[in-house]
Design a protein around this motif. Structure first.
Motif, short mmCIF file in Angstrom:
data_model
loop_
_atom_site.label_atom_id
_atom_site.label_comp_id
_atom_site.label_asym_id
_atom_site.label_seq_id
_atom_site.Cartn_x
_atom_site.Cartn_y
_atom_site.Cartn_z
N PHE A 167 103.95 58.92 11.50
CA PHE A 167 105.06 59.87 11.58
C PHE A 167 105.69 59.79 12.96
CE2 PHE A 167 101.25 62.02 12.92
CZ PHE A 167 101.61 62.90 13.92
N SER A 168 106.91 60.30 13.08
CA SER A 168 107.61 60.30 14.36
C SER A 168 107.72 61.73 14.88
CB SER A 168 109.01 59.68 14.20
OG SER A 168 109.77 60.43 13.27
N GLY A 169 108.43 61.91 15.98
CA GLY A 169 108.60 63.24 16.55
C GLY A 169 107.51 63.57 17.56
N ARG A 170 107.58 64.77 18.10
CA ARG A 170 106.57 65.21 19.06
C ARG A 170 105.27 65.53 18.33
NH1 ARG A 170 107.87 63.86 24.20
NH2 ARG A 170 110.10 64.26 24.58
N PRO A 171 104.15 64.97 18.81
CA PRO A 171 102.87 65.19 18.11
C PRO A 171 102.20 66.50 18.53
CG PRO A 171 102.54 63.67 19.93
CD PRO A 171 104.01 63.99 19.92
N SER A 172 102.82 67.62 18.16
CA SER A 172 102.22 68.92 18.46
C SER A 172 100.94 69.09 17.66
CB SER A 172 103.19 70.04 18.11
OG SER A 172 103.43 70.07 16.71
N VAL A 199 91.21 60.77 13.40
CA VAL A 199 91.63 60.63 14.79
C VAL A 199 93.15 60.61 14.85
CG1 VAL A 199 89.56 59.35 15.46
CG2 VAL A 199 91.59 58.09 14.72
N PHE A 200 93.67 60.96 16.01
CA PHE A 200 95.09 60.80 16.29
C PHE A 200 95.28 59.52 17.08
CE2 PHE A 200 98.53 61.14 19.40
CZ PHE A 200 99.62 61.32 18.56
N MET A 201 96.31 58.74 16.76
CA MET A 201 96.61 57.51 17.49
C MET A 201 98.04 57.57 18.00
SD MET A 201 94.57 54.57 15.30
CE MET A 201 95.72 54.46 13.93
N GLY A 202 98.19 57.50 19.34
CA GLY A 202 99.50 57.55 19.96
C GLY A 202 99.87 56.21 20.57
N TYR A 203 101.15 55.88 20.52
CA TYR A 203 101.62 54.56 20.95
C TYR A 203 102.64 54.60 22.08
CZ TYR A 203 99.56 52.52 16.70
OH TYR A 203 98.69 52.10 15.72
N PHE A 211 112.50 60.81 18.18
CA PHE A 211 112.75 60.06 16.94
C PHE A 211 112.28 58.60 17.03
CE2 PHE A 211 116.55 59.30 19.43
CZ PHE A 211 116.87 57.97 19.15
N LEU A 212 111.97 58.13 18.26
CA LEU A 212 111.46 56.77 18.43
C LEU A 212 109.94 56.72 18.52
CD1 LEU A 212 113.96 55.29 21.05
CD2 LEU A 212 113.87 54.82 18.59
N ARG A 213 109.31 57.88 18.57
CA ARG A 213 107.86 57.91 18.75
C ARG A 213 107.12 57.39 17.51
NH1 ARG A 213 105.23 60.78 22.69
NH2 ARG A 213 106.59 61.68 24.27
N ARG A 214 106.03 56.69 17.78
CA ARG A 214 105.14 56.26 16.72
C ARG A 214 103.83 57.01 16.87
NH1 ARG A 214 102.78 50.13 15.40
NH2 ARG A 214 101.35 50.78 13.74
N ASN A 215 103.58 57.92 15.95
CA ASN A 215 102.34 58.68 15.92
C ASN A 215 101.61 58.37 14.61
OD1 ASN A 215 103.37 60.30 18.22
ND2 ASN A 215 104.68 61.23 16.66
N GLU A 216 100.30 58.40 14.66
CA GLU A 216 99.52 58.15 13.45
C GLU A 216 98.28 59.02 13.42
OE1 GLU A 216 100.74 53.44 12.81
OE2 GLU A 216 98.79 53.96 13.67
#
Length: 227
Positions: A167-172, A199-203, A211-216
């Motif tokens: 997902f994108s956006g701020r990983p609150s 787990v959370f994975m941030g890139y 809108f450019l963030r890659r969160n998983e």
């Protein structure tokens, strides 16, 4: 007034474009852990990851964990070697917002790229956050620089399959929790057995536009799933 507003909007747009271009450049230039997508279940990917080496710590907060691991890749290790950062960074525990990911520092005149965590009991050191960086693929467990901080460990991770929701956006915390529930619900609905905790994975670096963030969010699943 209208002219000033137009100029201001133009400047904001230009800065956003520069920030976006820089974020994409960093993503291309930074080594990322390889994987093969073996199946999809709705918007969940089942990915096969090769064996890897991680540097890991548990700490009272994400900031404390990150600083500890960043010191390791900046030379707080046997041989005082700089270790390139890779993506993603993995976090498990209370709080999920990454203080920093992707390339963030310059040492010895060169940019350091970043990485990710592995499963371990949070009671190990009485901490609430476990964080890990993946080491670059040039290292295996025997050749990786040994940490000089007793609170930092090297961990060899075998080949494994992860179920991942991107997902994108701020990983609150709220968004990460919602996405994790969606991931686990999708797997439960299709009878895919999981292993360990999500787990959370941030890139991305902290200045990356939402809108450019890659969160998983990810969780290990049993071998053979999706094959």
């Amino acid at each position: 007034m209208v002219r000033k507003a137009t100029v201001a909007l133009g400047l904001v747009g230009s800065l956003a474009a520069v920030a976006g271009a820089w974020s994409l450049y960093q993503r291309v230039e930074t080594e990322s852990v390889p994987y093969t997508t073996v199946a999809t279940i709705g918007d969940v990917e089942l990915r096969r990851y090769p064996p890897a080496v991680l540097v890991e710590t548990t700490a009272p907060s994400e900031n404390a964990a990150f600083r500890r691991l960043f010191r390791y890749i900046s030379g707080e290790n046997e041989g005082s070697r700089d270790v390139a950062m890779t993506t993603p960074v993995e976090v498990t525990g209370e709080g999920t917002t990454i203080p920093m990911t992707a390339p963030v520092a310059v040492t010895g005149g060169r940019r350091l790229p970043m990485t990710a965590p592995v499963e371990r009991s949070q009671e190990d050191r009485g901490a609430t956050v476990r964080m890990s960086f993946y080491l670059p693929s040039v290292y295996d467990f025997d050749t990786a620089p040994r940490p000089t901080n007793d609170d930092v460990d090297l961990v060899a991770v075998p080949e494994r399959t992860l179920a991942v929701l991107r997902f994108s956006g701020r990983p609150s915390d709220r968004r990460v929790t919602t996405k994790t529930e969606r991931l686990l619900s999708t797997l439960a609905d299709t009878d895919v057995p999981t292993i360990g905790e999500p787990v959370f994975m941030g890139y991305d670096a902290p200045w990356t536009l939402p809108f450019l963030r890659r969160n998983e969010v990810a969780v290990e699943v049993e071998d053979g799933t999706g094959r």
